[in-house]
Design an enzyme around this catalytic site. Structure first.
Site, PDB file in Angstrom:
ATOM      1  N   LYS A   1       0.830  -1.209   0.000  1.00  0.00           N
ATOM      2  CA  LYS A   1       0.000   0.000   0.000  1.00  0.00           C
ATOM      3  C   LYS A   1       0.865   1.260   0.000  1.00  0.00           C
ATOM      4  CE  LYS A   1      -3.919  -2.071   2.417  1.00  0.00           C
ATOM      5  NZ  LYS A   1      -4.549  -2.269   3.731  1.00  0.00           N
TER       6      LYS A   1
ATOM      7  N   ASP B   1     -11.523   1.910   3.902  1.00  0.00           N
ATOM      8  CA  ASP B   1     -11.701   0.455   3.823  1.00  0.00           C
ATOM      9  C   ASP B   1     -13.148   0.094   3.493  1.00  0.00           C
ATOM     10  OD1 ASP B   1      -9.535  -1.302   4.169  1.00  0.00           O
ATOM     11  OD2 ASP B   1      -9.410  -0.861   6.315  1.00  0.00           O
TER      12      ASP B   1
ATOM     13  N   GLN C   1      -5.161  -1.572   9.869  1.00  0.00           N
ATOM     14  CA  GLN C   1      -4.860  -2.878   9.283  1.00  0.00           C
ATOM     15  C   GLN C   1      -5.335  -4.013  10.203  1.00  0.00           C
ATOM     16  OE1 GLN C   1      -3.589  -3.434   6.232  1.00  0.00           O
ATOM     17  NE2 GLN C   1      -3.602  -5.636   6.547  1.00  0.00           N
TER      18      GLN C   1
HETATM   19  N1  GUN Z   1      -6.465  -7.144   6.300  1.00  0.00           N
HETATM   20  C1  GUN Z   1      -6.665  -7.923   5.224  1.00  0.00           C
HETATM   21  N2  GUN Z   1      -7.308  -7.218   4.260  1.00  0.00           N
HETATM   22  C2  GUN Z   1      -7.500  -5.983   4.761  1.00  0.00           C
HETATM   23  C3  GUN Z   1      -8.102  -4.792   4.230  1.00  0.00           C
HETATM   24  O1  GUN Z   1      -8.616  -4.718   3.112  1.00  0.00           O
HETATM   25  N3  GUN Z   1      -8.079  -3.714   5.070  1.00  0.00           N
HETATM   26  C4  GUN Z   1      -7.562  -3.755   6.315  1.00  0.00           C
HETATM   27  N4  GUN Z   1      -7.622  -2.656   7.052  1.00  0.00           N
HETATM   28  N5  GUN Z   1      -6.999  -4.841   6.825  1.00  0.00           N
HETATM   29  C5  GUN Z   1      -6.965  -5.939   6.049  1.00  0.00           C
END
Ligand code: GUN
Length: 263
Positions: free
Chosen positions: A45, A112, A89
């Site tokens: 990211k 998200d 996350q």
């Molecule tokens: N953990 C696995 N996929 C995601 C996601 O799309 N967003 C977040 N915040 N954590 C994750």
């Protein structure tokens, strides 16, 4: 177009759009774990943000962070003028309730798309829909089968497909093999998100015109594997790695730009 080619093209477009913006969009990523999967995801990211000309701050908190401490950080991010959006996350350490945290993020900044009042769709299902559209896969009136019923993928995926008038069936761990075979044989779109390596294999028959979207990712000594055996006899199948993970990362920035461009 492969997922990789599509993501590259779309990133180029986003990058050019960001260049026209008066204010550089800004995101914060809060990480409270040392999970190998999360580290890789966060690294991806940050790399995307850099490529797109988006400002990104990583806020890394120690594993023993309490729920109150994390809620305080979230409160600050909800109210600052610096970040257009932020994510926390997942997974979180066991002393922190994930649902409480998802609800604490302001829907105005929830890139998200996890908050029930968020106007944005969760990244994985959103990224998948965008790719299906780009590939010209018809959704209206088609038989879509979603394997898995998680809150992050299965349920919102089914909702988005239904919104576009697919005939949606959600299958899960209590579905018999016989029923599963029947639904899969009739499916035009199959989204598999169950976390079982190569579950979709030659035990099943497929429509040659079907699209298989593989959300699964499991790791063993030979590498990363999806929920579907590679090269099934179908029209389109997304690979693992190099498939849905890239679509999810892309959708995060599509969501961020939706918020930033409304300001
Ligand atoms: N953990 C696995 N996929 C995601 C996601 O799309 N967003 C977040 N915040 N954590 C994750």
């Amino acid at each position: 177009m492969t997922v990789k080619e599509y993501v590259k093209t779309r990133k180029e477009e986003i990058k050019n759009l960001v260049l026209t913006m008066e204010r550089k969009p800004s995101i914060a990523i809060v990480q409270v774990n040392e999970d190998a999967g999360s580290n890789a995801y966060v690294k991806g990211k940050l790399k995307d943000a850099d490529e797109l000309g988006i400002h990104a701050d990583l806020i890394k908190l120690p594993l023993e962070t309490t729920q109150e401490e994390l809620l305080k950080v979230i409160d600050e991010l909800n109210n600052d003028d610096v970040h257009d959006g932020f994510i926390v996350q997942m997974p979180l350490p066991k002393q922190i309730n994930e649902d409480t945290i998802k609800l604490a993020v302001s829907p105005k900044k929830d890139v998200d798309g996890f908050h029930p009042l968020s106007s944005l769709a969760p990244c994985t299902p959103k990224g998948i829909m965008n790719y299906l559209h780009h590939e010209g896969i018809q959704i209206l009136g088609k038989n879509a089968v979603v394997l898995g019923r998680s809150n992050i993928v299965g349920k919102p995926m089914a909702k988005l497909l239904l919104k576009e008038s697919a005939n949606v069936t959600v299958l899960h761990s209590k579905t018999t093999f016989e029923d599963m075979s029947r639904y899969i044989a009739n499916a035009d779109i199959i989204v598999v998100a169950i976390g079982k390596q190569h579950f979709l294999d030659n035990r099943f028959t497929y429509k040659p015109t079907a699209a298989v979207i593989d959300v699964g990712i499991s790791r063993d000594e030979t590498g990363l594997h999806g929920d579907a055996l590679p090269d099934l006899p179908v029209r389109l199948q997304t690979p693992v790695p190099g498939g849905v993970g890239l679509l999810t990362r892309l959708a995060l920035y599509e969501n961020l730009l939706e918020i930033a461009s409304k300001k």
